[in-house]
Design an enzyme around this catalytic site. Structure first.
Site, PDB file in Angstrom:
ATOM      1  CG  ASP A 270       1.295   2.821  -7.516  1.00  0.00           C
ATOM      2  OD1 ASP A 270      -0.688   2.716  -8.417  1.00  0.00           O
ATOM      3  OD2 ASP A 270       1.417   1.343  -7.945  1.00  0.00           O
ATOM      4  CG  ASN A 278      -6.635  -7.378  -8.222  1.00  0.00           C
ATOM      5  OD1 ASN A 278      -7.183  -7.568  -7.229  1.00  0.00           O
ATOM      6  ND2 ASN A 278      -6.692  -5.737  -8.473  1.00  0.00           N
ATOM      7  CG  HIS A 283     -11.078  -8.356  -8.155  1.00  0.00           C
ATOM      8  ND1 HIS A 283      -9.745  -7.224  -8.636  1.00  0.00           N
ATOM      9  CD2 HIS A 283     -11.213  -9.187  -9.516  1.00  0.00           C
ATOM     10  CE1 HIS A 283      -9.759  -7.410  -9.749  1.00  0.00           C
ATOM     11  NE2 HIS A 283     -10.777  -8.161 -10.775  1.00  0.00           N
ATOM     12  CG  ASP A 287     -11.482  -5.778  -2.484  1.00  0.00           C
ATOM     13  OD1 ASP A 287     -10.471  -4.994  -3.377  1.00  0.00           O
ATOM     14  OD2 ASP A 287     -12.882  -6.101  -2.683  1.00  0.00           O
ATOM     15  CB  THR A 301       0.470   8.398   8.216  1.00  0.00           C
ATOM     16  OG1 THR A 301       0.939   7.113   7.725  1.00  0.00           O
ATOM     17  CG2 THR A 301       0.809   9.116   7.848  1.00  0.00           C
ATOM     18  CG  ASP A 302       2.071   9.976  13.750  1.00  0.00           C
ATOM     19  OD1 ASP A 302       1.595   9.019  14.582  1.00  0.00           O
ATOM     20  OD2 ASP A 302       2.925   9.197  14.319  1.00  0.00           O
ATOM     21  CD  GLU A 312      -2.525  -0.521  -8.467  1.00  0.00           C
ATOM     22  OE1 GLU A 312      -1.999  -1.066  -9.895  1.00  0.00           O
ATOM     23  OE2 GLU A 312      -4.212  -0.369  -8.849  1.00  0.00           O
ATOM     24  NE  ARG A 326      14.923  14.793   2.349  1.00  0.00           N
ATOM     25  CZ  ARG A 326      14.993  16.051   2.846  1.00  0.00           C
ATOM     26  NH1 ARG A 326      15.246  16.580   3.766  1.00  0.00           N
ATOM     27  NH2 ARG A 326      15.609  16.665   1.931  1.00  0.00           N
TER      28      ARG A 326
END
Length: 539
Positions: A270, A278, A283, A287, A301-302, A312, A326
Site C-alpha cells: 500500500d 491526490n 488525481h 494516476d 518481480t519475477d 493504491e 523475504r
C-alpha cells in the site's frame, strides 16, 4: 533368349521390354532384345525398333531413360517414373531394372485411374482455403499446400524436409511434441492450438485437426490469429486494470483460489500517504504515480502474479515459500523508495506478507498478509512486516468505525470509537517487537477505559429506562472479570499475547458492541429528553 523365357514373358498382362545397352561416354544406346505381346498390343509397335517407336508416341524420352539408367547404375535398385502414352491417352508407371551389365528391362503398368485420382487429390489439396500438411511420424514436413505458404510467407522449399519444431513457438513446443506422440499412438486430434513462426518473425495462431495413416501424419489447420487476439483483448479487459495494465481484483481472487499444491506467499503493498498526493497535486499526478509503481513492480518481480486490488493497494502472489521471498521484497521496497516518481519525487510503500499454511482458509491467509501491512503502516510506514501465526486477525472490517453503530449519544459513540482505536493500537504497538511488560501496560489501559465506559453506559441506560438494564450490567460484570482473569493468566505466562489480543478485540470490544450495546440504541434515539440533554462529558 530361350523360347521358354519368351513364352513366360508373353503370359504377363502388362508390357515388358528387354534392351541391350552400350555406353558411349555416359550416353547410352539401346538395342531391342525382346518385347512381349502385351507391349506390342498396348503400344502398337509390331517390329523393328520398338523402343524408338514407343518414344515417338510417349512423354517418356530417350534422355529421361538415360538419366534413370545412370541413377540405377550408380545407386542400384530400380527407378520408377510416370509418363503418358500419347496415342492411347493413358498414363503408365515404368519400372527400370538392370538385369545384367549390358541388359535392362522395363515393365509398364497402366496407372490412368490412379494417376487421375492422384491429380484430383493434388487439385483438392491445393485449392483448399484451409492449410494442409503432411509429415512423417517424427514431424518432418513432407508436403504443404499453397495456403500454408501464403499464410506463413515462406517458399515451399523453406518448409519441406524441415521438422515442425523449427516453426513452433518455444512456449508451445512441449505441448506440440506431446500431441505428435499422441497421434503416433493412434489417436485422432480434433482440436489443438499452437503458434507458428512466419517468415517475418511474428507468430500466427493455428487450430489443428490431425491423424496418422500408414506412419504419415495428415493435418489441416485454420489461422485463428485474429480470433485469438480478440479473445485476448476481451480477456484482458475482464482481468486487467485499465489504468496500470496489471491484473485486477477479480483476477487476483481467481488466482488466489487456485490450489497449486506448492508453497505460495502473498504480499500486500500500500502506497504511503497517497491521499496527500491526490489532494496536493490532483488525481492525474496520482494516476502517473500508480502507473510508475506498476512498471516498477513488473520489472523487479519475477514469476509472480501482480494485481491492483484497490486504489493504491497492490497484491503479489508468489509461487514460492516465504524464505525465498523475504530478500526480494526487501529489495523491492528499497527500489520503490529510491525511485524518482513524477512530480512527487519520492514515495514509499508499506508491505505485509504471509505464506499460506496447511489447512488455512484463503480468507485467513489474506487477512494475515493484510493485517501485517496495516501493522507496517502503524509502525511508521516504509516498513516490511512478515505475518506469523501470532498476528491476530484485525482487518479493517472490525477496527474501523461503521456509522451504523451510532447510538444517538455522542459520548457513547466517542467512547466506542476510542476503544476500537485502542484495540487496534494494542496490536500495532506490540508487534513484532513486543514484551510481556509492554503488552501488560497496554492491556491495563484498555481495561481501565472499558470500566469507565461501562459505568457511563449503565447510567445512560437507566436514564432512558432500558428494560434489560440488569441483564446488561451482568454482561458487563462477566466481561470485566474474564478480562482481568485473562490478564492474570498472561502475566503468569499461562496464555500468549494472541489469546489476549483475540479476547480484547473480538469479544470484549467488537462482539459486545455489535451484539449487546446496539440493543439499547433505539431507547436512546427515541428518548427526546435524553437527546436534548446529551452531549456533555460523563460525570
Amino acid at each position: 533368349m530361350n523360347m521358354n523365357f519368351k513364352r513366360w514373358l508373353d503370359e504377363f498382362q502388362f508390357p515388358i521390354t528387354f534392351q541391350r545397352i552400350t555406353n558411349n561416354k555416359g550416353v547410352f544406346a539401346f538395342e531391342n532384345v525382346y518385347v512381349n505381346k502385351a507391349f506390342i498390343n498396348t503400344f502398337g509397335a509390331s517390329s523393328g525398333d520398338h523402343l524408338k517407336d514407343f518414344f515417338s508416341k510417349s512423354t517418356y524420352s530417350v534422355k529421361k531413360l538415360n538419366r534413370d539408367l545412370l541413377s540405377v547404375k550408380q545407386n542400384g535398385g530400380r527407378k520408377i517414373g510416370i509418363f503418358e502414352h500419347k496415342q492411347t491417352g493413358h498414363n503408365y508407371q515404368t519400372e527400370l531394372f538392370v538385369a545384367y551389365d549390358d541388359v535392362i528391362f522395363l515393365i509398364f503398368k497402366e496407372m490412368t485411374s490412379q494417376f487421375l485420382q492422384d491429380r484430383n487429390i493434388d487439385i483438392l489439396f491445393e485449392y483448399q482455403t484451409e492449410m494442409f500438411w503432411v509429415t512423417d511420424s517424427k514431424g518432418i514436413i513432407l508436403r504443404v499446400n499453397d495456403a500454408v505458404t501464403d499464410t506463413l510467407g515462406f517458399e515451399k522449399e523453406a518448409i519441406l524436409n524441415k521438422n515442425i519444431a523449427q516453426f513452433v513457438h518455444p512456449d508451445d513446443l512441449d505441448d506440440t511434441l506431446e500431441a505428435v506422440k499422441h497421434l503416433n499412438e493412434g489417436h485422432i486430434i480434433r482440436s489443438f492450438t499452437n503458434r507458428y513462426r512466419s517468415k517475418e518473425g511474428s507468430y500466427r495462431v493455428f487450430e489443428w485437426k490431425a491423424g496418422m495413416h500408414h506412419d504419415m501424419l495428415f493435418a489441416s489447420a485454420r489461422d485463428v490469429t485474429e480470433w485469438a487476439d480478440r479473445e485476448k483483448r476481451l480477456s484482458d479487459e475482464a482481468s486487467r486494470d485499465p489504468l496500470t495494465g496489471l491484473y485486477n481484483r477479480r483476477y487476483f481472487y481467481d488466482r488466489l483460489n487456485e490450489d497449486t499444491g506448492h508453497p505460495r506467499t502473498l504480499a500486500i503493498l500500500d502506497l504511503d500517504h497517497f491521499k496527500l498526493v491526490n489532494d496536493m497535486w490532483g488525481h492525474q499526478v496520482g494516476d502517473r504515480v500508480l502507473i510508475n509503481l506498476s512498471k516498477l513492480l513488473t520489472k523487479h518481480t519475477d514469476e509472480a502474479i501482480i494485481s491492483r486490488i484497490g486504489g493504491e493497494e497492490f497484491a503479489i502472489i508468489y509461487h514460492q515459500p516465504i524464505d525465498a521471498i523475504r530478500g526480494p521484497l526487501k529489495t523491492l521496497k528499497q527500489i520503490i523508495a529510491q525511485h524518482v516518481f513524477p512530480v512527487v519525487k519520492h514515495i514509499t510503500v508499506s508491505i505485509g506478507f504471509a505464506e499460506k499454511q496447511k489447512e488455512e482458509t484463503l480468507r485467513a491467509w489474506f487477512k494475515r498478509a493484510d493485517d501485517a501491512m496495516y501493522i507496517a503502516k502503524e509502525q511508521g510506514r516504509d516498513a516490511l512486516i512478515e505475518a506469523t501465526n501470532e498476528i491476530p486477525l484485525i482487518s479493517s472490517k472490525y477496527t474501523e468505525w461503521d456509522p451504523a453503530w451510532s447510538s444517538g449519544d455522542p459520548v457513547i459513540d466517542k467512547q466506542h470509537k476510542d476503544l476500537l482505536f485502542l484495540g487496534k493500537q494494542l496490536v500495532y504497538k506490540t508487534y513484532p517487537e513486543k514484551t510481556r511488560a509492554h503488552v501488560k501496560d497496554e492491556v491495563g489501559k484498555i481495561i481501565h477505559e472499558v470500566r469507565d465506559h461501562f459505568n457511563y453506559e449503565e447510567k445512560i441506560m437507566a436514564d432512558v429506562d432500558y428494560p434489560a438494564l440488569e441483564e446488561h450490567k451482568k454482561i458487563h460484570f462477566d466481561l470485566l472479570n474474564k478480562a482481568l482473569h485473562i490478564q492474570t493468566l498472561f502475566e503468569t505466562g499461562e496464555v500468549d499475547a494472541m489469546m489476549i489480543f483475540s479476547f480484547l478485540i473480538e469479544d470484549f470490544i467488537m462482539a459486545h458492541l455489535i451484539e449487546e450495546d446496539m440493543k439499547y440504541f433505539d431507547y436512546i434515539q427515541n428518548n427526546k429528553n435524553h437527546a436534548s440533554e446529551s452531549g456533555g462529558n460523563p460525570s
